[in-house]
Design an enzyme around this catalytic site. Structure first.
Site, PDB file in Angstrom:
ATOM      1  N   LYS A   1       0.826  -1.215   0.000  1.00 18.26           N
ATOM      2  CA  LYS A   1       0.000   0.000   0.000  1.00 18.26           C
ATOM      3  C   LYS A   1       0.854   1.256   0.000  1.00 18.26           C
ATOM      4  CE  LYS A   1      -4.238  -1.942   1.857  1.00 18.26           C
ATOM      5  NZ  LYS A   1      -5.166  -2.030   2.979  1.00 18.26           N
TER       6      LYS A   1
ATOM      7  N   LYS B   1      -4.730 -10.573  -6.197  1.00 22.86           N
ATOM      8  CA  LYS B   1      -5.901 -10.802  -5.339  1.00 22.86           C
ATOM      9  C   LYS B   1      -7.062  -9.892  -5.744  1.00 22.86           C
ATOM     10  CE  LYS B   1      -6.474  -8.770  -1.538  1.00 22.86           C
ATOM     11  NZ  LYS B   1      -6.419  -8.078  -0.255  1.00 22.86           N
TER      12      LYS B   1
ATOM     13  N   LYS C   1     -11.506  -4.823  -3.271  1.00 26.34           N
ATOM     14  CA  LYS C   1     -12.666  -3.942  -3.400  1.00 26.34           C
ATOM     15  C   LYS C   1     -12.271  -2.523  -3.780  1.00 26.34           C
ATOM     16  CE  LYS C   1     -13.545  -4.310   1.502  1.00 26.34           C
ATOM     17  NZ  LYS C   1     -12.333  -3.951   2.221  1.00 26.34           N
TER      18      LYS C   1
HETATM   19  P1  TYM Z   1     -10.597  -6.339   4.180  1.00 31.64           P
HETATM   20  O1  TYM Z   1     -11.651  -5.317   4.413  1.00 31.64           O
HETATM   21  O2  TYM Z   1      -9.551  -6.073   3.166  1.00 31.64           O
HETATM   22  O3  TYM Z   1     -11.252  -7.714   3.809  1.00 31.64           O
HETATM   23  C1  TYM Z   1     -12.248  -8.282   4.627  1.00 31.64           C
HETATM   24  C2  TYM Z   1     -12.118  -9.793   4.667  1.00 31.64           C
HETATM   25  O4  TYM Z   1     -12.219 -10.344   3.346  1.00 31.64           O
HETATM   26  C3  TYM Z   1     -11.090 -11.160   3.076  1.00 31.64           C
HETATM   27  N1  TYM Z   1     -10.730 -11.002   1.650  1.00 31.64           N
HETATM   28  C4  TYM Z   1     -10.622 -12.005   0.783  1.00 31.64           C
HETATM   29  N2  TYM Z   1     -10.764 -13.328   0.908  1.00 31.64           N
HETATM   30  C5  TYM Z   1     -10.586 -14.088  -0.193  1.00 31.64           C
HETATM   31  N3  TYM Z   1     -10.249 -13.593  -1.414  1.00 31.64           N
HETATM   32  C6  TYM Z   1     -10.084 -12.264  -1.586  1.00 31.64           C
HETATM   33  N4  TYM Z   1      -9.770 -11.772  -2.766  1.00 31.64           N
HETATM   34  C7  TYM Z   1     -10.275 -11.407  -0.457  1.00 31.64           C
HETATM   35  N5  TYM Z   1     -10.203 -10.065  -0.281  1.00 31.64           N
HETATM   36  C8  TYM Z   1     -10.480  -9.835   1.019  1.00 31.64           C
HETATM   37  C9  TYM Z   1      -9.987 -10.620   3.973  1.00 31.64           C
HETATM   38  O5  TYM Z   1      -8.992 -11.592   4.215  1.00 31.64           O
HETATM   39  C10 TYM Z   1     -10.767 -10.272   5.212  1.00 31.64           C
HETATM   40  O6  TYM Z   1     -10.974 -11.406   6.013  1.00 31.64           O
HETATM   41  N6  TYM Z   1      -7.440  -5.966   7.958  1.00 31.64           N
HETATM   42  C11 TYM Z   1      -8.737  -6.456   7.605  1.00 31.64           C
HETATM   43  C12 TYM Z   1      -9.858  -5.869   8.432  1.00 31.64           C
HETATM   44  C13 TYM Z   1      -9.718  -6.005   9.896  1.00 31.64           C
HETATM   45  C14 TYM Z   1      -9.809  -7.194  10.651  1.00 31.64           C
HETATM   46  C15 TYM Z   1      -9.664  -6.815  12.003  1.00 31.64           C
HETATM   47  C16 TYM Z   1     -10.005  -8.529  10.304  1.00 31.64           C
HETATM   48  C17 TYM Z   1      -9.514  -4.990  10.776  1.00 31.64           C
HETATM   49  N7  TYM Z   1      -9.480  -5.495  12.046  1.00 31.64           N
HETATM   50  C18 TYM Z   1      -9.692  -7.759  13.034  1.00 31.64           C
HETATM   51  C19 TYM Z   1     -10.035  -9.457  11.333  1.00 31.64           C
HETATM   52  C20 TYM Z   1      -9.881  -9.079  12.672  1.00 31.64           C
HETATM   53  C21 TYM Z   1      -8.979  -6.106   6.163  1.00 31.64           C
HETATM   54  O7  TYM Z   1      -8.393  -5.234   5.609  1.00 31.64           O
HETATM   55  O8  TYM Z   1      -9.928  -6.755   5.581  1.00 31.64           O
END
Ligand code: TYM
Length: 337
Positions: A116, A199, A202
């Site tokens: 990032k 990957k 969004k």
């Molecule tokens: P974020 O918002 O990027 O994504 C949310 C969840 O979706 C999963 N994910 C995917 N899984 C499979 N294939 C993909 N292409 C894909 N893109 C996203 C992510 O692995 C995630 O589980 N850091 C986290 C948010 C967060 C969080 C937390 C998660 C903040 N605090 C505490 C767990 C516990 C994030 O950016 O997710």
């Protein structure tokens, strides 16, 4: 089993764009299954979203949209706690305390920070982006979560959380449960439809990169029909990078239907890529149709979502405040009388 004796789960999604089938297959799908056995906390992580610039009105709108989607995919607010991260100030407070224990070396090593920050001007990278994993550790540790259901891209952040929790425990005495990552066998890493070696994300600009959960069905179909494949013809699961597009479509099919690899390969034997794409589009549309119907019902019911989020913030605060009070006492803060 009583709520107190159940193991706890916490997870979250950033309201920083349109939720994709990657978010659904990698994360949300597991959450729905886990609500039956665990004491679950699911938050919309708006504090994380502002580690990159966000338009304030869009952030508010996306925060509600993500929360409504949590409900629409089947999370039951009677069983789980759904809340907005910034509604529970303990997250920001614990983040500060943990930041003071976070070695910069650990933070600079995070691949997500490297990716990032590489897209930004070096001297304008926000400190929050570097500290992102510490805030995530605070989210998890406040609820003494045993398990954290996430996609594969969060593996390193979970390792970081465990290391930080261990560091705190060894400095101040056993305080935090050491959490485990819970990563699904299928669908943990859905790739971009237009770029199957990256990957699915969004926050990607391209129109044909991702299927969004709220895309109209014809749009979903168009995106899937345009997915990048290769010049071959065999429809089999294959880790070879040159076959990444077909492998990704098969993975989406598998994670959506729950069928075995063998059954899927047998089903597509002798068929062409066009048939595969059509079949993937059909199962994805069928899976998301009831989610969209439910979403529309939820957002159409005035006051409903707000009341769920208010109740969620209250329940989450209760647990978070308890942990935070213990942490403050351990680090030596004078109690307020
Ligand atoms: P974020 O918002 O990027 O994504 C949310 C969840 O979706 C999963 N994910 C995917 N899984 C499979 N294939 C993909 N292409 C894909 N893109 C996203 C992510 O692995 C995630 O589980 N850091 C986290 C948010 C967060 C969080 C937390 C998660 C903040 N605090 C505490 C767990 C516990 C994030 O950016 O997710």
């Amino acid at each position: 089993m009583s709520e107190n004796s159940k193991k706890r789960v916490l997870s979250g999604i950033q309201p920083s764009g349109n939720l994709t089938i990657g978010n659904y297959l990698g994360a949300l799908r597991q959450w729905v299954a886990e609500q039956e056995t665990f004491n679950c906390y699911f938050c919309v992580v708006d504090l994380h979203a502002i580690t990159l610039p966000q338009d304030p009105a869009a952030l508010r709108e996306k925060t509600r949209e993500v929360a409504a989607l949590y409900l629409a995919v089947g999370l039951d607010p009677e069983k789980v706690t759904i809340f907005v991260q910034s509604h529970v100030p303990a997250h920001a407070e614990l983040n500060w305390i943990l930041s003071c224990l976070s070695p910069l070396g650990w933070l600079y090593r995070m691949t997500q920070f490297k990716d990032k920050s590489a897209k930004q001007q070096q001297d304008s990278i926000g400190a929050g982006l570097l500290n992102y994993p510490t805030l995530m550790a605070a989210d998890i540790l406040l609820y003494q979560a045993h398990a954290v259901p996430v996609g594969d891209d969060q593996r390193q952040h979970l390792e970081y959380t465990r290391d930080l929790a261990q560091r705190f425990n060894s400095m101040y005495g056993d305080t935090f449960v050491i959490p485990e990552a819970m990563i699904p066998k299928e669908g943990a890493r859905i790739m971009g439809l237009d770029s199957p070696t990256a990957k699915m994300s969004k926050s990607e600009e391209s129109d044909y990169h991702a299927v969004y959960l709220l895309d109209p069905p014809n749009r979903m179909k168009k995106k899937i029909m345009r997915a990048v494949t290769d010049s071959g013809s065999e429809i089999t699961f294959n880790d070879d990078l040159a076959r990444a597009g077909v492998n990704n479509l098969l993975t989406i099919y598998q994670a959506t239907t729950g069928e075995t690899k063998e059954a899927i390969e047998a089903h597509f034997a002798g068929k062409g890529y066009g048939d595969l794409k059509k079949a993937v589009a059909e199962v994805v549309m069928a899976k998301l149709e009831p989610v969209q119907t439910e979403y529309n019902r939820i957002v159409g019911e005035s006051g409903y979502l707000d009341s769920i989020l208010a109740q969620g913030a209250e329940r989450a605060s209760e647990m978070a405040e308890k942990t935070l009070a213990q942490v403050k006492e351990r680090v030596g803060f004078l109690a307020r009388r």
